[in-house]
Scaffold this active site. Sequence first.
Site: not given
Lengths: 636, 636
Positions: B285-287
Amino acid sequence: MPLPAKIDYGSGALSIGASFTVTFSGCADARIAAAAGRLVTRLSRQTGIPMTGTAGSPTLTIECTGRSADYPALGDDESYRLDVTPSGARITAPAVWGALHGIETFTQLVEPAATGFQVPAVHIEDRPRFPWRGLMLDVSRHWMPVPVVLRNLDTMAAVKLNVFHWHLSDDQGFRVESKLYPRLQEFGSDGHFYTQSEIRQVVNYARDRGIRVVPEFDMPGHTLSWFPGYPDLTAGRGPFEIGRHFGVFDPVMDPSRESTYEFLDGFIGEMAGLFPDAYFHVGGDEVNGKQWAQSPGVQAFARQHGFADTKEIQLYFSRRLHEILAKHGKTMIGWDEILQPDLGPGTVIETWRNQASLADSIRAGYRGILSWGYYLDHLSPAKYHYGIDPQGGPAEQLTPEQLSRILGGEACMWSELVDAETVDSRIWPRAAVIAERFWSPASVTDVDSMYQRMQAVSRQLEWTGVQHRADYQPMLDRLSGDRRAPAVRVLADAVEALGLGPRVRARQYTTDVPLNRMVDAARPESESVRALELAAARLDTAALRRAFTVWAANDAVFQPLAENNALLAELRPVSKNLAELGTIGLKALDYLSTRRRAPRGWVKVQLDRLERMSKPEAEVSLAAVRPVKMLLERME
Amino acid sequence: MPLPAKIDYGSGALSIGASFTVTFSGCADARIAAAAGRLVTRLSRQTGIPMTGTAGSPTLTIECTGRSADYPALGDDESYRLDVTPSGARITAPAVWGALHGIETFTQLVEPAATGFQVPAVHIEDRPRFPWRGLMLDVSRHWMPVPVVLRNLDTMAAVKLNVFHWHLSDDQGFRVESKLYPRLQEFGSDGHFYTQSEIRQVVNYARDRGIRVVPEFDMPGHTLSWFPGYPDLTAGRGPFEIGRHFGVFDPVMDPSRESTYEFLDGFIGEMAGLFPDAYFHVGGDEVNGKQWAQSPGVQAFARQHGFADTKEIQLYFSRRLHEILAKHGKTMIGWDEILQPDLGPGTVIETWRNQASLADSIRAGYRGILSWGYYLDHLSPAKYHYGIDPQGGPAEQLTPEQLSRILGGEACMWSELVDAETVDSRIWPRAAVIAERFWSPASVTDVDSMYQRMQAVSRQLEWTGVQHRADYQPMLDRLSGDRRAPAVRVLADAVEALGLGPRVRARQYTTDVPLNRMVDAARPESESVRALELAAARLDTAALRRAFTVWAANDAVFQPLAENNALLAELRPVSKNLAELGTIGLKALDYLSTRRRAPRGWVKVQLDRLERMSKPEAEVSLAAVRPVKMLLERME
């Protein structure tokens, strides 16, 4: 609590924050390092501030000026000095024991402030009044697993108690693993006993907190649990079973056979290796003599020695025990029934029957400690225990040399009516008050101050892990069957549990009777009722009116909860009385606040009603009567 | 809770007393024996009755009709039948997993009765709706010691959750011992990590309770804690430090270097041996892509492979992970950012961003689980979570085959704003409601019934050892500095804590900010306010008047407590509002009970005041507004 011997407040305060750190100087002692670690953990819990201990300059410095033995001993120097200024704190102590006490004092001084938490600037010079400050825990009548013992050791340390008197055997259970005589635990414990490795763990845990562990193996009476495994120890006829009821049983050890002393020599030798303390408690209480009188063997033995009665036979037994203990390097301690001339040098008498008996022991040349007046299982109010001084009463007639042989005292937690769940709330916070009696100067006697500090310390002790407050609401939830039932809490807050005496008269208790009723959840002293007594004393009508209104309305909510509920049903009359009390209290407030006079005789009628309500029901007493009574007496 | 698939009540009840015993038939399984032992211990605590288990005929018989694997697997038969009659109870299950569930159901049915405790006669046939019923616990943002994990596993088992998703690494901490890459924990954990032996302990503990342990190592983002020890894993420039703030950081793993995959091959191989479960969570997640965009190496790599954007680069990384996992016998699971075509067979997508994303994953051919809507750290009311169905919303358009690929869901406990002290009260009891959503038939949706059962189960769960209720009063005592301060409790009961979003907007949080304020002690949902809402709905004026009277009088007691107290000072306006609310409520009750009309416009003015009071202060909202608003709306 306990209040230090000397305390001077300075100005300003030391902030306690995330950067709190501890350093040592001159203390090359692993115990101090461990205690400092515990301090940081405790403060972190107490304040809710994560303390990483990575800051620059230390907040607290601990300095030991001398070396300490590995294991604490009676008479160790336990003094310390604590200096707190806005820039730092310092504990100075001649030995590790005092440093440990200083750390506990520091912990208690932490308070919320305008900018976080702080310790007020202070200079303290402190030392104990008595060297023997004990807590006795009976683990026989109800089994107390190791975690119960450990958490109570932490709490003992927090209030500077230094002797854990471990009542390890009694009629209802033999609680130590013996490798020499394994049938003791195999047939005498229902599987509930401490392994030798657990014993060592407890002893080390205590030692690290400056607490001596004095084991007690009660004999020749209170020994029913020894006999299923070793029936030859007694003159009575078997088969024997562990005791399930409470009281004094006839079967006792046979003092006439040498095999008894051979057994005890082996057993005490084994235990002497397990318990490093110099003192060894052999009980000696409540031998009714019936079995000895009926045993031809014992009678022949008594005639042969010219013993006139049970007392003389027991004296013989005690002397033999003294010899065996001496052989294994231990000093004997026993309950006051063993008091006789020539018990042997060094013997310590623990007095439980009355305070005169302590003075008798001292006059007979022994050293003594006082337990009478400190029986926690009686559930007496804290002020009762606080009022009893080991050197008071009959001891006041003693010479200074004699007084110096009063070593201190012990709070006693007998476990007929407590189990692992309820024991904490029966020990704490009242044992903290007894700890103050043993530690602080004799002149420290202000009851109001004591109660205020006891309530504060009671909350602080929660951070040691003891469960005396935490178990209250879950036990009440159990009563109401997992429903949200604030009415049960209102009632619980208004009552107080009865102690051992009236409870065993109220019904037939055994070790198997569930301790899951209101009387087991209710506190020995109600904090909220005490607050109302203070409110009544200063006529804080707002606080009183709030409480009385809640009481008056509570019964209507409570009664439906009690339907089809065996645990609540017995409280129906108590709840009804509480509602009546609320109504009477509101009426009294009306008279007092309007300065109208009540009709002639009204106060008298109400006082009579209160008198009737004071009669215990369901083994609880309605403490709520007290503040209402204070108001009524004001009107008289 | 969760409500069984089929339940028929019979007549009469089975008494639960000291003689309660359990036997097995056809279950040669140590897990059942252990669970039976735990059951007896739990019932003994729950009822307060010592259970010696020495009786003649068994009270509960457990029969397994088939054998079970050593370790639970997705899709195991978890069904069971429970029959209770006045003469005994029987659990029948094809596998150990169902038998364990049956035991938990039996525990929940125990209730106080007119003659002690009982279980009502009942016939239950039960099986879960979804095979994947998880709780995710983040142990990176705040460290959760082993006992916290263990007690939550017990509580998960109590409500039939069967997947413990253990979020073991994130920017703020790497929490597992790697023997292959020890600098991970040495430089990435501040010393707070699980040893491999502790991991095995947790895995076995979970397995014995029918719970699978799915480890998550979040990558390529949320990996700051990996880089202090192994800076070559990232394309960014060091030196690197563990994250102290929260949010999305730029440094991520370097997907362009083969050395990254060699490292991960070794690491995942080691972890695959430690965690027996078939599934392995790789986060994803959340790159934010910033670092990749700035790295010449990554950009050259992207051009070489023809990757147009961050997503395509991450797809490459995910495929490589899939290969490595497959080599080590593991199936990949990741957050929904990894969703791309051709991720590899078997991949499971865990959806957190919105429910449409779950349907997308399913349509793309994957299996999916839903976490969106079950984020416990948002502190939403239980009814919000209860209303979200993994097969609801956009998923309703799916075909039956597609729906069958929705495996279930997970309640997620992110730990930015919880620590070991507060985490339990943020998970429980609300996670029990989510557990019901995953277990019970889709038709079970009655919110009032849910709340009633949630409150009951919340109290029952205390006996598992979880601290969600026990820590409340001590945290309040801390606020008031160990004084008896019922006014703080009154205020705490009247407010609700805000969730992650508004809190991180209210102030700058880091891992070091103390979580010791009212907002940390206050509950996500106030039980007492809910009781007042029910009272307002049925116009129970007595209950409302009692509460409003207490509120109205509370501020006068609270304000002095807040002097020189940083933790209480921020609550002064909230306390003032509560008193006003009490006054408004009393006035409204007066109008309603006398049937007089309020002056024109009065209701509108009060509603406006309530609207202003609804604005959070000190990161808590004044839940007490709700029942008063209900009364005012009744008057309109």
